[in-house]
Each structure stands twice: as C-alpha cells, then as structure tokens.
Design an enzyme around this catalytic site. Structure first.
Site, PDB file in Angstrom:
ATOM      1  N   LYS A   1      42.693  39.207  56.709  1.00  0.00           N
ATOM      2  CA  LYS A   1      42.981  39.057  55.270  1.00  0.00           C
ATOM      3  C   LYS A   1      44.207  39.890  54.900  1.00  0.00           C
ATOM      4  CE  LYS A   1      41.143  40.195  50.647  1.00  0.00           C
ATOM      5  NZ  LYS A   1      40.001  40.672  49.837  1.00  0.00           N
TER       6      LYS A   1
ATOM      7  N   LYS B   1      40.770  43.443  37.551  1.00  0.00           N
ATOM      8  CA  LYS B   1      39.968  44.607  37.915  1.00  0.00           C
ATOM      9  C   LYS B   1      40.154  45.706  36.874  1.00  0.00           C
ATOM     10  CE  LYS B   1      40.045  44.160  42.972  1.00  0.00           C
ATOM     11  NZ  LYS B   1      38.587  44.062  43.165  1.00  0.00           N
TER      12      LYS B   1
ATOM     13  N   ASP C   1      44.331  46.044  50.442  1.00  0.00           N
ATOM     14  CA  ASP C   1      43.589  44.793  50.634  1.00  0.00           C
ATOM     15  C   ASP C   1      44.226  43.904  51.716  1.00  0.00           C
ATOM     16  OD1 ASP C   1      41.288  43.476  49.966  1.00  0.00           O
ATOM     17  OD2 ASP C   1      42.149  42.374  48.280  1.00  0.00           O
TER      18      ASP C   1
ATOM     19  N   ASP D   1      38.758  37.189  41.296  1.00  0.00           N
ATOM     20  CA  ASP D   1      38.780  38.407  42.110  1.00  0.00           C
ATOM     21  C   ASP D   1      38.080  38.200  43.458  1.00  0.00           C
ATOM     22  OD1 ASP D   1      39.371  40.973  42.768  1.00  0.00           O
ATOM     23  OD2 ASP D   1      37.806  41.900  41.507  1.00  0.00           O
TER      24      ASP D   1
ATOM     25  N   GLU E   1      39.056  36.482  45.846  1.00  0.00           N
ATOM     26  CA  GLU E   1      40.194  35.726  46.370  1.00  0.00           C
ATOM     27  C   GLU E   1      40.262  35.746  47.884  1.00  0.00           C
ATOM     28  OE1 GLU E   1      40.344  38.820  45.591  1.00  0.00           O
ATOM     29  OE2 GLU E   1      41.396  39.619  47.324  1.00  0.00           O
TER      30      GLU E   1
ATOM     31  N   ARG F   1      38.059  35.283  50.248  1.00  0.00           N
ATOM     32  CA  ARG F   1      37.426  34.121  50.896  1.00  0.00           C
ATOM     33  C   ARG F   1      38.232  32.845  50.646  1.00  0.00           C
ATOM     34  NH1 ARG F   1      32.067  35.308  47.518  1.00  0.00           N
ATOM     35  NH2 ARG F   1      32.996  37.388  47.621  1.00  0.00           N
TER      36      ARG F   1
HETATM   37  N1  BES Z   1      39.353  43.287  47.843  1.00  0.00           N
HETATM   38  C1  BES Z   1      38.154  43.188  47.093  1.00  0.00           C
HETATM   39  C2  BES Z   1      36.982  43.898  47.769  1.00  0.00           C
HETATM   40  C3  BES Z   1      37.011  45.393  47.700  1.00  0.00           C
HETATM   41  C4  BES Z   1      36.766  46.048  46.507  1.00  0.00           C
HETATM   42  C5  BES Z   1      37.229  46.125  48.820  1.00  0.00           C
HETATM   43  C6  BES Z   1      36.762  47.423  46.459  1.00  0.00           C
HETATM   44  C7  BES Z   1      37.213  47.496  48.794  1.00  0.00           C
HETATM   45  C8  BES Z   1      36.997  48.151  47.602  1.00  0.00           C
HETATM   46  C9  BES Z   1      37.766  41.725  46.931  1.00  0.00           C
HETATM   47  O1  BES Z   1      38.809  40.843  46.806  1.00  0.00           O
HETATM   48  C10 BES Z   1      36.964  41.648  45.678  1.00  0.00           C
HETATM   49  O2  BES Z   1      37.505  41.891  44.643  1.00  0.00           O
HETATM   50  N2  BES Z   1      35.687  41.327  45.805  1.00  0.00           N
HETATM   51  C11 BES Z   1      34.819  41.252  44.708  1.00  0.00           C
HETATM   52  C12 BES Z   1      33.939  40.044  44.882  1.00  0.00           C
HETATM   53  C13 BES Z   1      33.151  39.686  43.655  1.00  0.00           C
HETATM   54  C14 BES Z   1      34.065  39.223  42.555  1.00  0.00           C
HETATM   55  C15 BES Z   1      32.165  38.608  44.027  1.00  0.00           C
HETATM   56  C16 BES Z   1      33.990  42.535  44.662  1.00  0.00           C
HETATM   57  O3  BES Z   1      33.619  43.036  45.718  1.00  0.00           O
HETATM   58  O4  BES Z   1      33.766  43.037  43.574  1.00  0.00           O
HETATM   59 ZN    ZN Z   2      40.577  41.386  47.655  1.00  0.00          ZN
HETATM   60 MN    MN Z   3      39.459  40.681  44.784  1.00  0.00          MN
END
Ligand code: BES
Ligand code: ZN
Ligand code: MN
Length: 499
Positions: free
Chosen positions: A268, A280, A291, A350, A352, A354
C-alpha cells in the site's frame, strides 16, 4: 559501517575496543575468563568488588587492561545466561552501541557472538547484531540544516567467531545482515520523508533507481491513463481528489528459473492519507505520511533480494496515490467499478487502502504467482487488537500463513494470525453495490481483509496489516522499516526450501 568476521583470542586484538559479555550474578563469559587470565585476575577482581553485576543493561568500560593489545575493554551485562532470547539479544546490542558511541573508539571487536540465544546459530547472531547495530545508529537528518555528525563515529565492526571453520558461514551472515539492514534503512528513509516530498512520483522514481542498480531488476510504471484502460476504477477513485497523479509500480527481480512462479509482494502506497471527504481529525494527522510504509517495505525487501542476488523470482507491485479532499474527490455513497468487475459502494473515503489494493490484487493475476502477500497500514483497528508488537496476518492458505509466522519467529519481526472466517463477510453488504468498503462496528482488521479476499480467490494470498508496527509515535517518532526483516526471512526460507 564496515562489518567483518575474524577468529582469535580477545587479548590479542590490536583495536580500539574489545566487547565482552558478562552474565548475571557476576558470571564471567569464556572471553571474559581469557582476558581475566591474561590480566592476572583483573576482571574477576572488579566483578568481586561489585563493579558490574552482569544484569541486562549493565556496562563497564575499562582502559589499558594489562597484557591486552586493545585500548579498551567494554564489559556488557547480558542478564541470566540461560534467558537470552531474540528480544534481549537486541537490547544487549543496543546497550553496546550506545556505550561505544560515547567511548571514542571507532574500531570494535565483539565477542558477544559467544552468548547463547535459544535455538539460534552463529549466522543468526551475526546477521541480527548487524541489524540491531544499524537500527540503534539510524538517524533521519537529511532535512535538518545542522546535520550533527558524530565527532568520532564507529567505523568498523569485527565479529569474533570460534575457529576458521566458522569464517565462511560468518561472512555469509555479514552479507545477509548488511543487505537486509540496507533494505530496512531504505524503507525507514522513504517512510520518514514527508508527504510533500515522498509522492507517488517519488516512489516511482525510487523504484526505477533500483532497476538501474541491478541488471536483473526491471521496473515499469503505469500512469493514470493506463490504469483507466485496465478498468481500475477503484484505485483511480482515491487519487481523483489529489493533484498528485497515481502510479502503479511493478518491480520485477528475476534471478530464478524462468518457469518458476514468482513471489509477489503488493505494498500500500498512500503517500498521505487525509481521509479524503471523510476527513480525519487534525491531531496526529502528520503521521499519515507513513501510510506508504507497505510500499516502502516492498522496495526495501526487493533491494535486499537484489543485493544478495538470491536465486529466486520476486515481484513487487505498488499501487500509490495520495488521499485528499477536493471538489472532484470521491464522496461517501459513490459507487465505483473495480478492475475485477465487482462494484463497490464507498461509504467512507478514509477506507481508501483497500480501494487501491483491490485493483492491484486483480492486476497481479497476470504474473501467475506462487503466492501473493500484501503489506498495508490498513486499519487503526489492528493497533487496538495487537498493539505495536506483531503485524496482523490474515490468509486464505494456511501453509502460507505458517511460513510467515515462522519467518516472524526467526527474524524477530513477528506477525500474529487473525481469523478470516466467512462469517464476517456479511458486514460488507451494500444495498446498492456488490459490496461496501467498510464493515461497520467490530473486527475492523478482519472485515478489511474480507474485502481484499474477494479479489484474491485465484491464488494463495496473505495480508499483513502493519498499522501498529510500521512506525513509532511520540518522542521517538519514526519509521521502523518493518516488516522488511520478516519478508526478507520469508524469501530466504523459500530459497533454502528450494535447495
Ligand atoms: N491508513 C489508515 C489506517 C491507519 C490509521 C493506520 C491510523 C495507522 C494509524 C486507513 O486508511 C484508514 O483510515 N482506515 C480506517 C478504516 C475505517 C474508515 C473503516 C480506520 O482504521 O479508521
Ligand atoms: Zn490509509
Ligand atoms: Mn484512510
């Protein structure tokens, strides 16, 4: 740093510093006993006086020890002799480096190779000492105007081996340690670079650079118009909101038999994740420059494979984008069509990762892979579940999962398996498309993997969620270079199994 191996007694080393282990309850190691004997009991006298207990973290720096040829002898406490494991071995190396750095010595001969680490041989100890030493010395200074170079930096490190029989094995371990450590270093640098510098274009250029360095590495970069032709509507829906163009990078390392199916790593590469329209919160958002650490680990492990010229075929595929809010960004509720033909309702922009991975996972079918392993900072939920110690592991093929678990144990860069049961698939139901891109309350790491599993049915696949392990927050904020160590060990195990 220059690393070498050598056999020979500690008192005979004409060098800046000799490093010697001492165990808990004031127990001398073999090399300590040799120095003790040469110096007429100097070491045992100090120990008896209580100058060093031998506990983990203890150090004692001695100068001009009688009848030795070195300037200094550094005693390092290693704790109970029988309790040394992968973690404590790392700590011992770190303590050593910190003490040496302020000692003034630049050339070191280490006898820490004699400590017994459970189930590990001399090669492992040398390789992992190198990784640990480089880890402790790592600094990201390139963007500071005052580079603060150390006045007398460590220059040369010699690992002692017992007898000439171990020299060849030791030298091979040095090569492996240095190659993997360089891969980790590269992954850390890419991770630490900010989003305004480490863009998708930058990652593409770094990958092209790798191909310039090795004749059997080939890098190709697909542009947005190419991805449109392939029908990657899901990936492109993420990059739409950014001024930075998306790239799909393929790095092919071919040093195995032509007919041998490749290992494919998919990383990713979201170079900044603002969340998009599902923005966010502000606090800690800077850390979303990390990321792209999955992508960085793919570049890092390919660099290590190529450095070592391992006889195997490995392909790295990196979907890379920036996730930003904009007038033309995707909105919650939008429906897009992935390269596989399956439609996706974007309920949260967010989620994104996947969305870009699913198209890359369809794309890699064309390589007829032996296995596909994706590496992604995918879910905050993984940090809730597992914290910062192991990466999350989910797989549709248990032998592959077991190989990764085992490579994690060997390397110390561990992962832990979570269930990929069909029961969780229901959470991805959408009223309007084939699936939603979020799974609602509960098991966020698993539902993210369930989403990906719908695009990986044609091959053996594992997913590593590295959200908790790819970087550290707080005072020691910085990329860790994980899981380059795990992936490199996985490849090394594969090479070994093919022999
Ligand atoms: N890159 C983030 C995941 C992440 C968040 C990694 C904080 C490390 C620290 C990912 O793209 C994301 O935002 N995931 C969301 C998914 C949710 C919207 C289902 C998350 O984990 O909040
Ligand atoms: Zn992300
Ligand atoms: Mn995200």
């Amino acid at each position: 740093m220059e690393y070498t191996v050598k056999s020979g007694n500690p008192e005979k080393q004409r060098i800046g510093c000799v490093v010697i282990p001492v165990y808990a309850s004031r127990k001398l190691s073999s090399s300590a006993k040799i120095i003790d004997k040469a110096s007429n009991g100097f070491i045992s006298n100090l120990v008896r006086r209580g100058e060093i207990e031998g506990d983990l973290g203890n150090t004692l720096l001695l100068h001009n020890v009688e009848n030795t040829l070195c300037d200094r002898v550094l005693l390092i406490g290693c704790g109970k002799e029988k309790d040394i494991n992968v973690n404590t071995f790392y700590k011992i190396n770190c303590t050593m480096v910190k003490t040496l750095q302020s000692s003034g010595a630049t050339e070191i001969a280490s006898y820490l190779t004699e400590v017994v680490v459970k189930r590990k041989d001399i090669s492992w100890k040398i390789q992992h000492s190198i990784e640990a030493i480089d880890e402790c010395l790592y600094k990201f200074n390139q963007l500071k105007s005052d580079k603060k170079e150390t006045r007398r930096p460590l220059r040369k490190f010699i690992f002692s081996v017992s007898g000439r029989g171990q020299l060849m094995q030791g030298e091979q371990a040095v090569r492996q340690g240095m190659a993997i450590s360089a891969g980790i270093h590269l992954a850390k640098d890419l991770g630490n670079l900010p989003g305004n510098m480490c863009t998708p274009t930058y990652l593409a250029n770094q990958s092209l650079k790798l191909a310039k360095q090795h004749s059997n590495v080939k890098t190709t970069v697909l542009e947005e118009k190419d991805m449109e032709k392939l029908g990657m509507g899901s990936l492109l829906s993420v990059s739409k909101g950014s001024r930075e163009p998306a790239k799909l990078i393929t790095i092919e390392y071919s040093a195995g038999d032509k007919k041998q199916a490749p290992i494919v790593f998919v990383g990713k590469g979201v170079t900044f994740d603002s969340g998009g329209i599902s923005l966010k919160p502000g606090a800690g958002m800077d850390e979303m420059k990390y990321d792209m650490c999955g992508a960085a680990s793919v570049i890092g492990v390919l660099s290590a494979c190529a450095d070592l010229q391992l006889p195997i075929n490995v392909i790295g595929v990196i979907p890379t984008v920036e996730n930003m809010p904009d007038g033309i960004a995707s909105r919650p509720g939008d429906i897009v069509t992935s390269m596989s033909g399956q439609t996706i309702e974007i309920l949260n922009t967010d989620a994104e990762g996947r969305l870009i991975l699913c198209d890359a996972l369809t794309y890699v079918e064309k390589f007829n892979p032996d296995v596909v392993i994706d590496i992604a900072t995918l879910t905050g939920a993984c940090i809730v579940a597992l914290g910062a110690h192991p990466a999350g592991l989910l797989s549709n093929h248990n032998p592959l999962a077991n190989d990764l678990l085992s490579a994690g144990q060997t390397s110390g860069d561990r992962c832990w398996q979570l269930p990929l049961w069909d029961d969780y698939q229901d959470q991805l139901k959408s009223n309007f498309a084939d699936m939603a891109n979020i799974g609602g309350k509960g098991a966020g790491t698993i539902t993210a993997a369930c989403f990906l599993s719908r695009f990986t049915k044609k091959y053996h696949w594992a997913h590593l969620d590295i959200a908790g392990v790819a970087w550290k927050s707080g005072a020691h904020k910085g990329a860790t270079g994980r899981p380059v160590g795990l992936l490199a060990q996985y490849v090394l195990d594969k090479v070994q199994a093919a022999k």
